[in-house]
Design an enzyme around this catalytic site. Structure first.
Site, PDB file in Angstrom:
ATOM      1  CD  GLU A   1       9.429  58.926  -4.373  1.00  0.00           C
ATOM      2  OE1 GLU A   1      10.231  59.403  -4.601  1.00  0.00           O
ATOM      3  OE2 GLU A   1       8.878  57.857  -3.963  1.00  0.00           O
ATOM      4  CG  ASP A   2       4.653  60.724  -7.185  1.00  0.00           C
ATOM      5  OD1 ASP A   2       5.369  59.643  -7.093  1.00  0.00           O
ATOM      6  OD2 ASP A   2       3.966  60.980  -6.336  1.00  0.00           O
TER       7      ASP A   2
END
Ligand code: MN
Length: 476
Positions: free
Chosen positions: A77-78
């Site tokens: 996600e990051d």
């Protein structure tokens, strides 16, 4: 701040194999590299967040895939690394866990629609693999511990969501330590004034009582050793501030009516030692009538095992003791998570001993499509106080408070509900509007030629599930 050394120590203490530890080291390096240069709002390097979640799970003795997945949970996600990178480096099992956690993370808690959607996602993930929710809880725990660094409105939203969804969920999974921590962390953000009020109320009492409990602890410690019993741990446990608050509300806000502010918990090696310690305590101090409880010989319906007693110690002060084995303690504190290393968690269908309510959730998901109804159902049927009743064969069924034989019948099966013509509670004929109590054995009498429920049954049931099923059938 949890460092990698802390995590490693935890793994060693909890008997993870070298092979397990090597894998965790690999995941740590991978995640550190991926999050390199990223900082949390608190100013900490990002990796400390992942480390903290992994550390929580290692403390619960979760399986290695879960710990590895916790280290990697924010990577796709990051960071620049993808799900495919996770898969090729750590395999399918870890990949699926990370994917499950990521999916849950994308929804923000705003308004009813979002709330319902969020809950549905959680339950769906849970029915596929409970470990996803357990990682999510460990993730949330660290987010709550570092909430101070977050923007003010966002802070309140996260804390409120923790009280509304995550803590009840942890409770439902029997993870009492997690539940308590989440509630106590959220409390000051959601109800700042009430929090201060409780703090002030208990400050003095805790001061004097802590000292006193310390004394009693030392005293009993010596006696146990003198009797050649090996104890694993002996601790004074202060009741959580959120549960004191709840209790105060029930007791007319009078702190003097809250007796069990602190209890002493003694963990020993085996069941025989539990009873020996109980004997030692009772020889020393006389027990309060009706307060000796043997939940080892007769576990609570939710499986809780422990010996409890309250005794008059010196100066007539009443102190509560809880005595149990290490396994009982782990079950009580970690709930479903206590089974994870024995591979009982995995996919719902393959799990031997999955809770029945979880299976039930999957049904609810499908049955209740209206979001308002759905939330009402979850709040009432799943998060409200539960009672435990038995089928004639001895299976435990969980129902919300005030449930009736008809709720029971529809819980077992739609047909049983529709064909219900009467009920027996503890072998006695009972009318269908009787309120069930924990421990009741419930038997449903049916007539196969009966096809339709009576419309007035809608007033006799409290579960939304039964209501929905009755309405459905009446429409036909
Ligand atoms: Mn996270």
């Amino acid at each position: 701040m949890i460092t990698f050394e802390d995590l490693k120590k935890k793994l060693i203490v909890n008997n993870y194999s070298n092979k397990d530890i090597t894998l965790v080291v690999k995941a740590f390096h991978f995640a550190s590299e991926a999050h390199k240069g990223q900082k949390r709002r608190t100013g900490e390097e990002y990796i400390y967040h992942s480390l903290s979640a992994a550390h929580t799970l290692a403390g619960m003795k979760m399986d290695t895939a879960t710990i590895v997945a916790a280290l990697l949970h924010d990577v796709p996600e990051d960071t620049d690394f993808s799900f495919e990178d996770v898969k090729s480096n750590f395999g399918n099992e870890v990949y699926n866990l990370v994917k499950g956690v990521t999916k849950l993370g994308t929804l923000k808690y705003r308004g009813l629609e979002r709330y319902a959607e969020n809950l549905r996602k959680m339950f769906l993930a849970m029915s596929q693999d409970l470990r996803v929710i357990i990682i999510k809880l460990a993730d949330r725990l660290h987010n709550m511990e570092t909430l101070e660094g977050v923007r003010k409105e966002k802070r309140l939203r996260i804390a409120q969501e923790t009280l509304d969804i995550y803590a009840p969920l942890a409770n439902r999974l029997g993870m009492f330590r997690m539940k308590t921590k989440l509630e106590d962390l959220a409390f000051p953000y959601v109800y700042p004034k009430e929090y201060e009020w409780v703090q002030d109320l208990i400050a003095d009492r805790l001061k004097t009582e802590t000292k006193y409990i310390e004394k009693i602890k030392k005293n009993i410690q010596k006696t146990i050793i003198r009797n050649h019993i090996k104890y694993v741990s002996l601790k004074g446990r202060i009741k959580s501030i959120w549960s004191i608050y709840k209790k105060l509300l029930r007791k007319g806000k009078d702190i003097n009516k809250v007796y069990d502010l602190i209890a002493i918990r003694i963990i020993v090696e085996d069941v025989a030692d539990c009873y020996s310690v109980l004997g030692i305590i009772h020889k020393k101090w006389s027990p309060l009538k009706g307060r000796v409880k043997d939940f080892i010989a007769q576990p609570k319906p939710n499986g809780y095992q422990s010996l409890h007693t309250s005794v008059f110690t010196d100066f007539g002060k009443v102190v509560e003791f809880q005595i149990r084995t290490r396994t009982m303690d782990e079950e009580a504190e970690y709930g479903v998570a206590a089974h994870s290393r024995y591979k009982e968690l995995g996919i719902l269908g393959k799990r031997k001993k999955h809770p029945r309510w979880l299976q039930h959730l999957v049904e609810i998901q499908k049955a209740i499509t209206d979001n308002t109804e759905f939330i009402k159902h979850v709040k009432h049927d799943l998060f409200a106080n539960q009672i435990f009743v038995f089928t004639p064969k001895g299976d435990v069924i969980e129902l919300p408070e005030n449930a009736t034989p008809l709720d029971f019948a529809y819980y077992i099966h739609t047909e049983i509900g529709n064909q219900c013509i009467g009920s027996k509670i503890n072998d006695q004929i009972a009318s269908l509007d009787t309120t069930l109590k924990s421990g009741d054995v419930v038997e449903i009498m049916t007539n196969k030629s009966r096809k339709y429920p009576s419309p007035h049954w809608l007033n006799l049931v409290v579960t939304s599930m039964a209501k929905a099923k009755i309405k459905n059938q009446l429409r036909k």
